[in-house]
Design a protein around this motif. Structure first.
Motif, PDB file in Angstrom:
ATOM      1  N   GLY A  42       0.795  -1.228   0.000  1.00 33.06           N
ATOM      2  CA  GLY A  42       0.000   0.000   0.000  1.00 33.06           C
ATOM      3  C   GLY A  42       0.825   1.274   0.000  1.00 33.06           C
ATOM      4  O   GLY A  42       0.460   2.266  -0.628  1.00 33.06           O
ATOM      5  N   ALA A  43       1.959   1.265   0.703  1.00 35.02           N
ATOM      6  CA  ALA A  43       2.739   2.501   0.853  1.00 35.02           C
ATOM      7  C   ALA A  43       3.867   2.606  -0.179  1.00 35.02           C
ATOM      8  O   ALA A  43       4.723   3.482  -0.093  1.00 35.02           O
ATOM      9  N   THR A  44       3.855   1.704  -1.141  1.00 36.64           N
ATOM     10  CA  THR A  44       4.900   1.739  -2.163  1.00 36.64           C
ATOM     11  C   THR A  44       4.500   2.709  -3.275  1.00 36.64           C
ATOM     12  O   THR A  44       3.380   2.636  -3.782  1.00 36.64           O
ATOM     13  N   ALA A  45       5.422   3.607  -3.632  1.00 47.28           N
ATOM     14  CA  ALA A  45       5.116   4.647  -4.626  1.00 47.28           C
ATOM     15  C   ALA A  45       5.245   4.060  -6.019  1.00 47.28           C
ATOM     16  O   ALA A  45       6.220   4.298  -6.726  1.00 47.28           O
ATOM     17  N   LEU A  46       4.226   3.296  -6.406  1.00 49.38           N
ATOM     18  CA  LEU A  46       4.287   2.537  -7.658  1.00 49.38           C
ATOM     19  C   LEU A  46       4.641   3.382  -8.867  1.00 49.38           C
ATOM     20  O   LEU A  46       5.397   2.963  -9.729  1.00 49.38           O
ATOM     21  N   HIS A  80      -4.968  -6.979   5.815  1.00 53.10           N
ATOM     22  CA  HIS A  80      -3.751  -6.380   5.254  1.00 53.10           C
ATOM     23  C   HIS A  80      -4.006  -5.528   4.018  1.00 53.10           C
ATOM     24  O   HIS A  80      -3.129  -4.788   3.584  1.00 53.10           O
ATOM     25  N   GLY A  81      -5.201  -5.658   3.441  1.00 47.74           N
ATOM     26  CA  GLY A  81      -5.530  -4.834   2.293  1.00 47.74           C
ATOM     27  C   GLY A  81      -5.156  -5.480   0.966  1.00 47.74           C
ATOM     28  O   GLY A  81      -4.429  -6.479   0.913  1.00 47.74           O
ATOM     29  N   VAL A  82      -5.678  -4.901  -0.099  1.00 43.40           N
ATOM     30  CA  VAL A  82      -5.440  -5.408  -1.449  1.00 43.40           C
ATOM     31  C   VAL A  82      -4.091  -4.891  -1.955  1.00 43.40           C
ATOM     32  O   VAL A  82      -3.274  -5.651  -2.463  1.00 43.40           O
ATOM     33  N   GLY A  83      -3.882  -3.605  -1.784  1.00 38.14           N
ATOM     34  CA  GLY A  83      -2.620  -3.005  -2.202  1.00 38.14           C
ATOM     35  C   GLY A  83      -2.292  -3.339  -3.634  1.00 38.14           C
ATOM     36  O   GLY A  83      -3.125  -3.224  -4.536  1.00 38.14           O
ATOM     37  N   ALA A 106      -6.054   3.451   7.293  1.00 43.53           N
ATOM     38  CA  ALA A 106      -6.028   3.181   5.857  1.00 43.53           C
ATOM     39  C   ALA A 106      -6.262   1.698   5.561  1.00 43.53           C
ATOM     40  O   ALA A 106      -6.856   1.355   4.550  1.00 43.53           O
ATOM     41  N   GLU A 107      -5.792   0.826   6.438  1.00 44.68           N
ATOM     42  CA  GLU A 107      -5.941  -0.621   6.195  1.00 44.68           C
ATOM     43  C   GLU A 107      -7.124  -1.221   6.949  1.00 44.68           C
ATOM     44  O   GLU A 107      -7.412  -2.398   6.803  1.00 44.68           O
ATOM     45  N   ASN A 108      -7.786  -0.448   7.791  1.00 48.18           N
ATOM     46  CA  ASN A 108      -8.823  -0.985   8.682  1.00 48.18           C
ATOM     47  C   ASN A 108      -8.280  -2.206   9.428  1.00 48.18           C
ATOM     48  O   ASN A 108      -8.872  -3.291   9.417  1.00 48.18           O
ATOM     49  N   SER A 137      -9.497   2.492   2.967  1.00 48.56           N
ATOM     50  CA  SER A 137      -9.360   2.853   1.553  1.00 48.56           C
ATOM     51  C   SER A 137      -7.897   2.842   1.095  1.00 48.56           C
ATOM     52  O   SER A 137      -7.597   3.252  -0.023  1.00 48.56           O
ATOM     53  N   GLU A 138      -7.006   2.365   1.950  1.00 50.63           N
ATOM     54  CA  GLU A 138      -5.620   2.081   1.564  1.00 50.63           C
ATOM     55  C   GLU A 138      -4.915   3.285   0.943  1.00 50.63           C
ATOM     56  O   GLU A 138      -4.176   3.160  -0.034  1.00 50.63           O
TER      57      GLU A 138
END
Ligand code: FAD
Ligand code: FAD
Lengths: 443, 481
Positions: free
Chosen positions: B89-93, B426-429, B156-158, B208-209
């Motif tokens: 999620g926190a990676t600046a793709l 953990h989220g979809v990311g 952000a990850e709930n 909402s990640e």
């Protein structure tokens, strides 16, 4: 002018068949409609979708309804209203006691859900004011809650997912049926509490809870509301885990409760669990209330009667045509909110009856007066006070005459513009409950 | 590095630095290689991309200015807390501006009387509990990473944790937020009260990640500490026995605050690190915690011990003191750390099934492990049906990496088949993009994309996440940028 029903009835008969369409010839009380009104009762999700398509095409305003018990909640609708009843979608889709989850269709009543889960020693942990008649769709649409919210939360907290029909007829799923799920946006939260303005809920998944082995309520009576609230505060600091901490006017004649001196401000502290847990906690609480100066303290085993009295107090207020205003803040707001309302009522020809989910910071004031204008005036001024407290004040039930004079919701607690945009995305024609939710949403 | 098809934004680093420095101060803009490399990934180390610049704002107004600036120049931006996220999620793709929130780490107020605290997003989860403990309160959601992860990341990850079985997840404990919209305006969502008016936007943006905006202030609920705990640890000769015990405990009408299971591989790892002395043939350890009032707890604990024994437990220990409780929890809390000894890299999966389907999904995990020749350790929140298969491998070996992804896919597919979901906390990311279609129809996804484009019309807020294909808005924006 021809009645809207003359225009709408044949359209829906053609789309759904005559069996699904009736006309409420006297209109709809809670919605302030005095002319004949068409009611459709679809028997499938497809029929709901069809009905919505026709409604959009012919500019009918759809008011979904379960049991119709909460139609006195909300502003009055605009446009040519079509009632859409979920009565025929009333089955349990899937109930797995060992997973403590259930998926239930929107038209099923909470009472039916409680009966079914009760047979397994379980429950849907919601006990809102009109719980006997309320339907699952209504619970979700209004984010309903009652005393048990202290222990289990509101509908928002126990609803795991839903299937929703949007006004364009598309059927969408949100959330799931497992207790933890973070895949994608949590769109379930959008529909919970949306008053049926974004879509029609056709089924919803819930977290189910075990019914405690036994329950009890400690009742503490105070000289006045400040004292009752003070007693509630003592319980919050005590080493106990109540299921609810309520303030209630226990002087209601129908309940036949005799208190020395005819006093009625009381705190009710509910417990559930094993015999040992409940006995221990009621003892600790009795002691805390007694040493806190309660005028009278006693313990009732089984909390069902007390929770029913809460529900009854609100419900019968609607029947009498009283106005019910719900203030939502935090614990420290409870007493100031009650004080503010008392001051506003002052010398007017008006009675007030109180209820409060104390630990949730919620106060219900039941206002009865022969004058709608007088009630509307109090409500209007109250908003100024609650804004200072940073609390919300919603008129959860009021006669049509009062609702013609006041906005029942007040200012939203997130940007209105964002809500309008969401509404426009999901229901671009404002077909669903037009005019009934927060002011300006679909103007 | 694993391939992800999101184009890197075409931006001038020098220009970004020059423009951002006046907003946050030159010291708070980092663009040297070493700095941006530090932020190239989160806990999902398979996915790497460096931001063009890292900014460390100190106020909501600065966050807002940064975001407005990003919109003006078409730069993608990503919020970051502690970087412990496990889905990328926190990676600046797409590169761009990484907004590190660690300096906004003040606990602004603690209101014990009303059971609320107001905190900044960079506050570490456990700090809140630390502050509330003297008053007998805590912040209930307790991810295993709680010593490091931030409340902003949790929102952000709930996020969940071992105690969510009884207390719920993050969304059940957040009343309100100050929020910077993806276009830069600062809005209030909810407040101190749980009874909002209008749509529950707070609920919509939790989880909402990082794609619907940035939390800059958060009102959390505080929960009274339970008067007593009872912690037990049961050892079983099979995972199936442990899972059945879990179902029977719940079936008996009890809701413990935690029901956590660890399998043999985890036991090996924690044994190697800490020598707990688990039996050699133990295949599963079940950690059970009850909390509440003292009265009646002994009886409940006795019932639980009976259920474990009836399911062939080899040993059941009951903590007699706070020190023993801490010791029993230690094996669970150190599980992830201890795994570092077993392999170079690991991928932590996160699926959910209805609790009664745990034995089935665990069989699938074992089969996938054998079929793809990947060692998989299991640690899971059994009470919630939330499994965390941890796939051990060496990420420098592409063939192994491919097998790990295959095995992951089979496990997640099974979770969905059994009525569950592809991520419980953990989220979809980036990591689960390919699985969203398994769970949601195009119509379901359309609603979510509509929400996304409504919040983030320029597609710059954490692009490439959650939606398969990166989301139309995201891709356009990146192409334009
Ligand atoms: C006097 C009164 C006071 C109340 N006060 C409170 C309160 O204080 N706190 C509280 O939590 N609840 C309160 N309620 C709400 C009540 O407990 C719930 O709303 C109940 O679930 C209503 O169910 P129903 O089937 O009767 O809904 P209805 O009365 O038929 O409908 C209620 C609302 O939900 C919408 N709706 C119904 N079904 C659907 C559906 N399937 N899909 C989409 N929208 C739908 C309707 O359009 C309407 O706007 C009150 C109700 C009444 C009558
Ligand atoms: C050993 C270990 C154990 C873990 N155990 C658990 C567990 O038990 N339960 C669980 O749920 N998770 C667990 N996690 C996952 C992780 O810790 C959580 O997802 C955590 O919430 C991430 O917080 P963070 O501060 O590290 O966020 P980051 O990793 O920095 O970011 C995560 C996401 O949040 C966004 N974000 C960060 N701050 C903000 C903000 N202020 N506003 C908006 N978006 C923001 C980012 O853009 C990103 O999308 C574990 C991770 C590890 C490494």
């Amino acid at each position: 002018m021809a009645d809207a029903s003359d225009r709408l009835e044949p359209l829906f008969v053609a789309a759904l068949g005559g069996d699904a369409v009736t006309v409420d010839s006297d209109g709809v009380d809670g919605l302030g409609i005095e002319r004949p009104t068409v009611r459709v009762t679809p028997d499938s999700v497809e029929q709901i979708a069809d009905a919505l398509r026709v409604a959009v095409e012919h500019d009918a305003v759809v008011v979904p309804t379960g049991s119709g018990s909460a139609l006195a909640l909300g502003n009055l609708p605009r446009g040519d209203v079509l009632l859409l009843s979920t009565a025929k979608l009333n089955e349990t889709v899937d109930y797995e006691p060992r997973d403590l989850t259930a998926i239930v269709q929107a038209g099923r009543t909470l009472a039916a859900v409680q009966e079914e889960t009760g047979a397994e020693g379980q429950m849907l942990a919601l006990d809102p004011p009109n719980g006997a008649s309320a339907t699952v769709g209504g619970l979700v649409a209004t984010n309903a809650s009652g005393p048990l919210r202290q222990a289990y939360g509101s509908t928002r907290d126990v609803c795991l997912g839903a299937t929703v029909v949007l006004s364009d007829g598309s059927v969408v799923k949100c959330g799931g049926r497992v207790v933890k799920n973070v895949a994608g946006y949590d769109t379930t939260r959008l529909y919970v509490g949306s008053m049926g303005t974004l879509g029609i809920v056709v089924d919803a998944a819930f977290r189910i809870h075990p019914v405690p082995e036994t329950t009890a309520v400690v009742v503490g009576v105070g000289d006045d509301w400040a004292e009752a609230a003070g007693l509630a505060r003592r319980v919050v600091g005590a080493p106990v885990e109540p299921r609810f901490v309520e303030l209630l006017d226990i002087g209601d004649a129908r309940w036949g409760i005799e208190v020395a001196g005819g006093l009625s401000p009381a705190v009710l502290v509910g417990f559930g669990g094993s015999e040992a847990q409940v006995t221990h906690q009621t003892n600790v609480t009795r002691e805390a209330l007694t040493s806190g100066g309660a005028v009278d303290v006693w313990v009732d085993r089984d909390d069902a009667d007390w929770r029913a009295r809460f529900a009854d107090a609100v419900h019968s207020a609607t029947e009498r045509g009283d106005a019910v205003v719900k203030v939502g803040g935090v614990m420290a707001d409870v007493l100031p909110a009650m004080q503010a309302i008392s001051d506003l009522v002052g010398a007017r020809d008006m009675d007030v009856q109180w209820l409060s989910h104390y630990t949730s910071g919620v106060v219900y004031a039941i206002l009865s007066s022969p004058s709608a204008a007088s009630i509307a005036d109090v409500l209007g001024r109250l908003r100024r006070e609650t804004t200072k407290l940073r609390a919300t004040a919603v008129v959860v039930s009021a006669p049509v005459e009062v609702r013609r004079l006041v906005d029942v919701w007040g200012a939203p607690t997130a940007p209105l513009e964002l809500m309008r945009q969401l509404k426009r995305k999901l229901d671009p024609t404002a077909t669903l409950n037009r005019g009934r939710f927060v002011r300006g949403l679909d103007a | 590095m694993h391939e992800v098809d999101v184009a890197r934004a075409d931006l001038s680093i020098a220009q970004l630095v020059a423009d951002l420095a006046p907003i946050v101060g030159a010291d708070s803009v980092l663009a040297d290689d070493a700095s941006v490399m530090t932020y190239e990934c989160d806990g999902a180390t398979l996915y790497k991309a460096t931001p063009h610049v890292v900014v460390l704002p100190d106020t909501a107004a600065q966050v807002s200015e940064i975001v407005k600036y990003a919109n003006r120049v078409g730069a993608p931006f990503v919020a970051r807390g502690a970087g412990t996220g496990l889905s990328g999620g926190a990676t600046a793709l797409a590169g761009g501006i990484l907004i590190g929130l660690n300096r906004m780490n003040r606990i602004l107020s603690v209101d014990i009387e009303n059971e609320r605290a107001v905190v900044e997003p960079g506050v570490v989860n456990l700090w809140i509990t630390g502050r509330a403990t003297p008053d007998g309160y805590h912040y209930a959601p307790d991810p295993a990473s709680q010593k490091a992860c931030t409340i902003g990341g949790n929102v952000a990850e709930n996020s969940g944790g071992p105690h969510t079985l009884k207390y719920g997840v993050t969304t059940n404990h957040i009343c309100g937020m100050e929020w910077v919209m993806p276009t830069g305006e600062i809005v209030e969502l909810g407040g101190a009260s749980d009874d909002g008016v209008g749509y529950d936007i707070r609920g919509l943006v939790i989880g909402s990640e990082g794609t619907l905006g940035i939390a800059t202030k958060i009102v959390v609920k505080l929960t009274p500490n339970p008067p007593a705990y009872k912690t037990m640890l049961a050892v079983f000769a099979s995972l199936e026995d442990a899972s059945t015990a879990v179902s029977e405990i719940i079936g008996a009408g009890m809701i413990p605050s935690s029901l956590e299971v660890m399998d043999r591989l985890i036991i090996d790892a924690v044994e190697a690190a800490f020598s707990f002395g688990f039996p050699e043939d133990a295949q599963a350890v079940l950690l059970i915690e009850l909390d509440g009032v003292d009265a009646g707890m002994e009886e409940q604990a006795a019932d639980i011990v009976d259920i474990c024994n009836a399911n062939s437990a080899q040993d059941v220990q009951v903590a007699a003191s706070e020190e023993e409780r801490t010791l029993l929890w230690k094996s669970r809390k150190q599980a992830f750390g201890a795994l570092g000894r077993l392999a170079k890299s690991y991928l932590t999966q996160d699926g959910v099934v209805p609790r009664t389907r745990l034995p089935e999904v665990l069989r699938t995990v074992a089969e996938a492990s054998a079929r793809h020749d990947v060692r998989i350790a299991n640690v899971f929140h059994a009470g919630d049906g939330n499994i965390h298969p941890i796939l051990l491998f060496d990420e420098s070996d592409p063939a192994q990496t491919e097998r790990v992804l295959q095995a992951s896919g089979e496990i997640l597919t099974k979770c969905v088949e059994l009525g569950g979901t592809i991520t419980g906390e953990h989220g979809v990311g980036i990591e689960k993009l390919a699985f969203m279609d398994l769970l949601f129809s195009p119509a379901d996804l359309r609603i979510m994309r509509d929400v996304r484009s409504l919040f983030d019309p320029n597609g710059l807020c954490n692009p490439g996440k959650i939606f398969p294909g990166g989301g139309p808005a995201a891709q356009e924006a990146v192409a334009d940028g």
